[in-house]
Design a protein around this motif. Structure first.
Motif, PDB file in Angstrom:
ATOM      1  N   ALA A   1      15.740  49.853  51.622  1.00 11.43           N
ATOM      2  CA  ALA A   1      15.046  50.079  50.227  1.00 11.43           C
ATOM      3  C   ALA A   1      13.816  49.114  50.135  1.00 11.43           C
ATOM      4  CB  ALA A   1      16.036  49.686  49.160  1.00 11.43           C
TER       5      ALA A   1
ATOM      6  N   VAL B   1      11.497  46.388  47.650  1.00  8.85           N
ATOM      7  CA  VAL B   1      11.617  45.792  46.297  1.00  8.85           C
ATOM      8  C   VAL B   1       9.898  45.382  46.232  1.00  8.85           C
ATOM      9  CG1 VAL B   1      11.769  43.653  45.066  1.00  8.85           C
ATOM     10  CG2 VAL B   1      13.767  44.819  46.123  1.00  8.85           C
TER      11      VAL B   1
ATOM     12  N   TRP C   1       7.554  42.942  44.102  1.00  7.87           N
ATOM     13  CA  TRP C   1       7.782  41.678  42.817  1.00  7.87           C
ATOM     14  C   TRP C   1       6.389  41.424  42.680  1.00  7.87           C
ATOM     15  CZ3 TRP C   1       9.853  36.484  44.251  1.00  7.87           C
ATOM     16  CH2 TRP C   1      10.133  35.585  43.003  1.00  7.87           C
TER      17      TRP C   1
ATOM     18  N   VAL D   1       9.648  43.166  38.419  1.00  7.96           N
ATOM     19  CA  VAL D   1      10.188  43.908  39.907  1.00  7.96           C
ATOM     20  C   VAL D   1      10.489  45.165  39.784  1.00  7.96           C
ATOM     21  CG1 VAL D   1      12.433  43.643  41.383  1.00  7.96           C
ATOM     22  CG2 VAL D   1      11.557  41.859  40.110  1.00  7.96           C
ATOM     23  N   TYR D   2      10.027  45.804  40.754  1.00  2.52           N
ATOM     24  CA  TYR D   2      10.146  47.356  41.010  1.00  2.52           C
ATOM     25  C   TYR D   2      10.734  47.670  42.292  1.00  2.52           C
ATOM     26  CZ  TYR D   2       5.953  47.441  37.964  1.00  2.52           C
ATOM     27  OH  TYR D   2       5.169  47.140  37.016  1.00  2.52           O
ATOM     28  N   LEU D   3      11.786  48.849  42.066  1.00  6.08           N
ATOM     29  CA  LEU D   3      12.741  49.042  43.081  1.00  6.08           C
ATOM     30  C   LEU D   3      12.670  50.653  43.584  1.00  6.08           C
ATOM     31  CD1 LEU D   3      15.120  48.403  45.268  1.00  6.08           C
ATOM     32  CD2 LEU D   3      16.742  48.984  43.201  1.00  6.08           C
ATOM     33  N   SER D   4      12.488  50.651  44.862  1.00  9.39           N
ATOM     34  CA  SER D   4      12.410  52.170  45.691  1.00  9.39           C
ATOM     35  C   SER D   4      13.555  52.143  46.753  1.00  9.39           C
ATOM     36  CB  SER D   4      11.115  52.422  46.034  1.00  9.39           C
ATOM     37  OG  SER D   4      11.147  53.609  46.897  1.00  9.39           O
TER      38      SER D   4
ATOM     39  N   LEU E   1      20.630  46.000  41.612  1.00 10.84           N
ATOM     40  CA  LEU E   1      20.030  44.860  42.445  1.00 10.84           C
ATOM     41  C   LEU E   1      20.205  43.369  41.919  1.00 10.84           C
ATOM     42  CD1 LEU E   1      17.235  44.683  44.401  1.00 10.84           C
ATOM     43  CD2 LEU E   1      16.108  44.762  42.270  1.00 10.84           C
TER      44      LEU E   1
ATOM     45  N   PHE F   1      20.011  50.532  39.112  1.00 13.14           N
ATOM     46  CA  PHE F   1      19.107  51.477  39.617  1.00 13.14           C
ATOM     47  C   PHE F   1      19.549  52.779  38.628  1.00 13.14           C
ATOM     48  CE2 PHE F   1      17.346  54.822  42.093  1.00 13.14           C
ATOM     49  CZ  PHE F   1      15.913  54.451  42.312  1.00 13.14           C
TER      50      PHE F   1
ATOM     51  N   MET G   1      12.906  47.290  37.414  1.00 10.72           N
ATOM     52  CA  MET G   1      13.977  46.701  37.133  1.00 10.72           C
ATOM     53  C   MET G   1      13.769  45.382  36.185  1.00 10.72           C
ATOM     54  SD  MET G   1      15.661  48.567  39.151  1.00 10.72           S
ATOM     55  CE  MET G   1      17.168  47.776  39.490  1.00 10.72           C
TER      56      MET G   1
ATOM     57  N   PHE H   1      16.365  39.308  47.730  1.00  9.57           N
ATOM     58  CA  PHE H   1      16.898  40.209  46.839  1.00  9.57           C
ATOM     59  C   PHE H   1      18.031  41.239  47.964  1.00  9.57           C
ATOM     60  CE2 PHE H   1      13.127  39.549  44.882  1.00  9.57           C
ATOM     61  CZ  PHE H   1      13.345  39.671  43.639  1.00  9.57           C
TER      62      PHE H   1
ATOM     63  N   ILE I   1      21.242  44.814  47.612  1.00  5.38           N
ATOM     64  CA  ILE I   1      21.808  45.447  46.682  1.00  5.38           C
ATOM     65  C   ILE I   1      23.172  45.872  46.913  1.00  5.38           C
ATOM     66  CG2 ILE I   1      21.597  48.324  46.236  1.00  5.38           C
ATOM     67  CD1 ILE I   1      18.770  48.240  46.564  1.00  5.38           C
TER      68      ILE I   1
END
Length: 278
Positions: free
Chosen positions: A190, A192, A194, A201-204, A219, A233, A245, A254, A256
């Motif tokens: 994944a 992150v 930042w 914070v963004y998560l994919s 997360l 998520f 996030m 970070f 998950i």
């Protein structure tokens, strides 16, 4: 740049269909000059679309055309033979000064009408059969076209996601942290993103298992050796999408985990999937 991801993003299909923007076309032309794999992908896409266009240009099958002409010629020959016979019979007989052709003219006219009616019916039947064949072929072509358009739409969405990630990566204020799979989960990963200024914070989720019913990915930010909740998520978000996030002021890593739906206050370490240090 990940060339395979770029090729699968849908930009090439958009380019071939004339849907790409000037900026996208300029970038693609630059890349294709220096990358044989991209050039080959463009040629293949053009070939597929050209084949599709040719399939739509459907004409009447040649064997049906020939069959129609053969039957018309046969009817014409029959008419000519009857005309010749009629001329011979028009000579006056010894016992009757009235030509036979005059006596049988109405019957001959009726016969000709019947012959052409039969020919017309035959042509109509052949035409209907040809139309059925053409309709079936056209129906298959439409299915393929719809499939292609659906694929183009999907690829355009993938490209939009890739473009969003590219903008984040190019932002100097954004720190990109790759999260890699642990132990027997090495295939999972994944990303992150930042923001060092806003602390957003963004998560994919790039490649993660399908979430079981009643579960949700969560997360965590590792701050001074302690896990801090960075958000769950969204369940309605598909992999590859970027989700915002919780803001994290500081962190050293970070991770998950897979938790019960709604998240937990502390991570379930036995269900740790990916982790990445900063």
């Amino acid at each position: 740049m990940d060339i395979k991801a770029y090729i699968s993003s849908g930009i090439i299909e958009s380019y071939v269909l004339g849907l790409a923007s000037e900026e996208e076309v300029s970038i693609l032309n630059c890349i294709r000059q220096n990358n044989a794999e991209v050039e080959q992908a463009i040629l293949e896409a053009e070939s597929v679309l050209e084949e599709l266009a040719n399939m739509q240009a459907i004409g009447l099958p040649s064997y049906l055309k020939q069959d129609i002409w053969n039957r018309i010629e046969a009817e014409n020959l029959a008419v000519e033979e009857e005309d010749e016979n009629a001329e011979e019979e028009s000579v006056p007989s010894a016992g009757n000064n009235k030509p036979i052709s005059a006596i049988d003219r109405k019957q001959w006219t009726s016969y000709k009408s019947q012959s052409w009616a039969i020919a017309a019916s035959l042509l109509l039947a052949i035409s209907i059969g040809a139309n059925i064949i053409l309709y079936q072929r056209n129906d298959k072509t439409n299915d393929k076209l719809n499939h292609t358009l659906t694929r183009v739409h999907t690829e355009q969405n993938n490209f939009a996601k890739l473009k969003d990630k590219w903008l984040l990566v190019q932002n100097p204020a954004i720190k990109t942290i790759p999260l890699k799979g642990v132990e027997n989960k090495s295939d999972f990963h994944a990303l992150v993103f930042w923001d060092q200024v806003s602390k957003t914070v963004y998560l994919s989720l790039e490649h993660m298992p399908v979430i079981p019913k009643g579960k949700q990915y969560q997360l965590w930010a590792m701050v001074d050796g302690k896990p801090v909740n960075a958000g769950i998520f969204p369940l309605d978000t598909v992999q590859g999408d970027i989700s915002k996030m919780l803001d994290i002021p500081e962190a050293q890593a970070f991770a998950i985990t897979l938790e019960d739906e709604g998240g937990k206050d502390a991570p379930t370490l036995s269900d740790l999937y990916v982790i990445g240090s900063i």
